[in-house]
Design an enzyme around this catalytic site. Structure first.
Site, PDB file in Angstrom:
ATOM      1  CG  HIS A 132      -1.755   1.232   1.317  1.00  0.00           C
ATOM      2  ND1 HIS A 132      -2.798   1.135   0.752  1.00  0.00           N
ATOM      3  CD2 HIS A 132      -1.805   2.370   1.737  1.00  0.00           C
ATOM      4  CE1 HIS A 132      -3.755   2.154   0.875  1.00  0.00           C
ATOM      5  NE2 HIS A 132      -2.829   2.999   1.555  1.00  0.00           N
ATOM      6  CB  CYS A 133       2.040   3.255  -2.695  1.00  0.00           C
ATOM      7  SG  CYS A 133       3.167   4.691  -3.129  1.00  0.00           S
ATOM      8  CE  LYS A 134       1.403   4.945   5.771  1.00  0.00           C
ATOM      9  NZ  LYS A 134       1.862   5.367   7.059  1.00  0.00           N
ATOM     10  CG  ASN A 152      -4.862   8.144  -0.776  1.00  0.00           C
ATOM     11  OD1 ASN A 152      -4.793   7.419   0.499  1.00  0.00           O
ATOM     12  ND2 ASN A 152      -5.856   8.934  -0.785  1.00  0.00           N
ATOM     13  CB  THR A 153      -4.325   3.633  -4.364  1.00  0.00           C
ATOM     14  OG1 THR A 153      -5.080   2.437  -4.898  1.00  0.00           O
ATOM     15  CG2 THR A 153      -3.066   3.520  -5.441  1.00  0.00           C
TER      16      THR A 153
END
Length: 418
Positions: free
Chosen positions: A164-166, A169-170
């Site tokens: 999950h990549c901050k 945001n997805t």
């Protein structure tokens, strides 16, 4: 309103969120309520992450200073080449980033339900050991594949979950992974090109500034300390110090971005080489740490048991020494009781020694085999009271008549008449 023990009680909701029942995993109750939340569709779902906003601000800043300030100062043909390479890199990163954020990485069964408007229960590790069991997600209530993981942040099952990549945001999964990879490579190319352009301008500013002042708008500018930015559409005058300060700040920002992007690219190339995902790498690392901690705990417990055994043995040895200490004259001064016992023992030993010496001095040589014949002859003389009397007289007065001594013994022999 309920009545408990004669007092009215109000029902209170412990959570500010809605609740929904879910099929429990092993070890949980079927009537257990868990908080719920609406699943996220993609990276544009509200709320946006702060890192996502920071990423877009940096992208816009680098695009503006690249195409509005530094590339227009380059001479021909470097000017056109920089426009082409930087333009392709920035556009490619823009579209691939948009595609990565927009694509829904959820599993096919989750997307087929189209239930993003209704909330789903959240995963609570304190109440449930895991979410997916026997290829069935109890939160999404769907059958999933073997490479599917339920993301706790997006609250949905992601197909081919990587991480999950901050910044986006997805979740990055099987459906948007290659868009993410191309966006990463294009970002590295764009930042590298901008760094080279700024360094060239910085060096030529001191060596030969006329090479950087080839635009027609510089003909109306007097002096080399005044520079024009945002050429050729909206030229704005600035000082040499302002241009160099902006270049220095941009280079530092580009270096930071290069370090982050290159580290991320190298990590994913390593994952390609190993044939695993980011989630698998993190899971293997956690398992290794757990095994190391278990090994350290076992070794620590073994060492503690050994030290406890040694201390117990030392304590037993100390107790034995303390028990035997009053019996030895060397430790007579340890306490009053031991000193009294040792003094009495030493007194008895001295008395016994004196009596033994006296007896030995009286019967000295009785065990010598050469005196066996003399014993029988002198036994009668020894048993007679006269020698004792003579010895007593000899001990008191010191005057005695010389008597013949047995050369083989120390017993007194009475003189015989011939």
């Amino acid at each position: 309103m309920t009545v408990y023990c004669g007092f009215p009680m109000k029902k209170m909701n412990c959570f500010s969120r809605r609740f929904r029942r879910t099929a429990p995993t092993r070890g949980s109750s079927k009537s257990e309520l868990v908080p719920s939340r609406t699943p996220r569709i993609n990276g544009w779902s509200w709320p946006l992450q702060p890192l996502q906003v920071v990423g877009w601000v940096v992208y816009i800043y680098l695009a503006v200073v690249s195409f509005g300030i530094f590339i227009p100062l380059l001479p021909q043909p470097w000017n056109a080449m920089s426009y082409a390479i930087s333009g392709i890199s920035f556009l490619l990163h823009f579209f691939t980033n948009i595609a990565t954020v927009t694509i829904d990485p959820a599993d096919l069964t989750v997307r087929a339900k189209k239930n993003y408007s209704s909330p789903l229960p959240l995963f609570d590790k304190a109440k449930q050991a895991h979410v997916i069991q026997d290829l069935h997600c109890y939160l999404c209530d769907v059958k999933v594949g073997p490479k599917v993981k339920h993301c706790g942040i997006c609250n949905k099952c992601v197909e081919g979950f990587d991480h999950h990549c901050k910044w986006l945001n997805t979740c990055v999964g099987q459906r948007n992974y290659w868009f993410f990879f191309v966006a990463l490579i294009s970002a590295i190319l764009a930042v590298s090109m901008l760094t080279v352009v700024i360094l060239f301008i910085f060096v030529q500013h001191y060596l030969d500034p006329h090479i950087l002042r080839t635009a027609p708008q510089f003909r109306t500018v007097l002096g080399n300390t005044t520079w024009l930015v945002f050429l050729p559409l909206a030229p704005i005058k600035t000082s040499s110090a302002g241009l160099l300060t902006l270049a220095f700040i941009t280079v530092l920002l580009c270096i930071v971005c290069m370090l982050l992007f290159c580290h991320l690219l190298g990590f994913h190339l390593y994952l390609f080489y190993k044939g695993i995902s980011t989630y698998d790498h993190v899971k293997n690392k956690r398992e290794k740490e757990d095994r190391r901690r278990n090994t350290e705990s076992k070794s620590a417990s073994a060492c503690s048991s050994k030290s406890f055994t040694r201390s117990q043995k030392n304590q037993e040895a100390t107790n034995n020494c303390e028990q035997t200490l009053p019996q030895s004259p060397r430790f007579a001064n340890t306490n009053q009781l031991s000193s009294r016992l040792s003094n009495s023992i030493c007194t008895e030993l001295e008395n016994f020694k004196k009596s033994a010496e006296k007896e030995n001095s009286f019967n000295y040589g009785t065990e010598n085999p050469t005196q066996n014949e003399t014993r029988s002859i002198s036994m009668s003389v020894i048993m007679s009271p006269k020698p004792y009397k003579d010895e007593e007289d000899q001990g008191t007065s010191g005057k005695s008549t010389p008597e013949a001594q047995d050369p083989l013994g120390c017993s007194a022999v009475a003189p015989t008449s011939q």
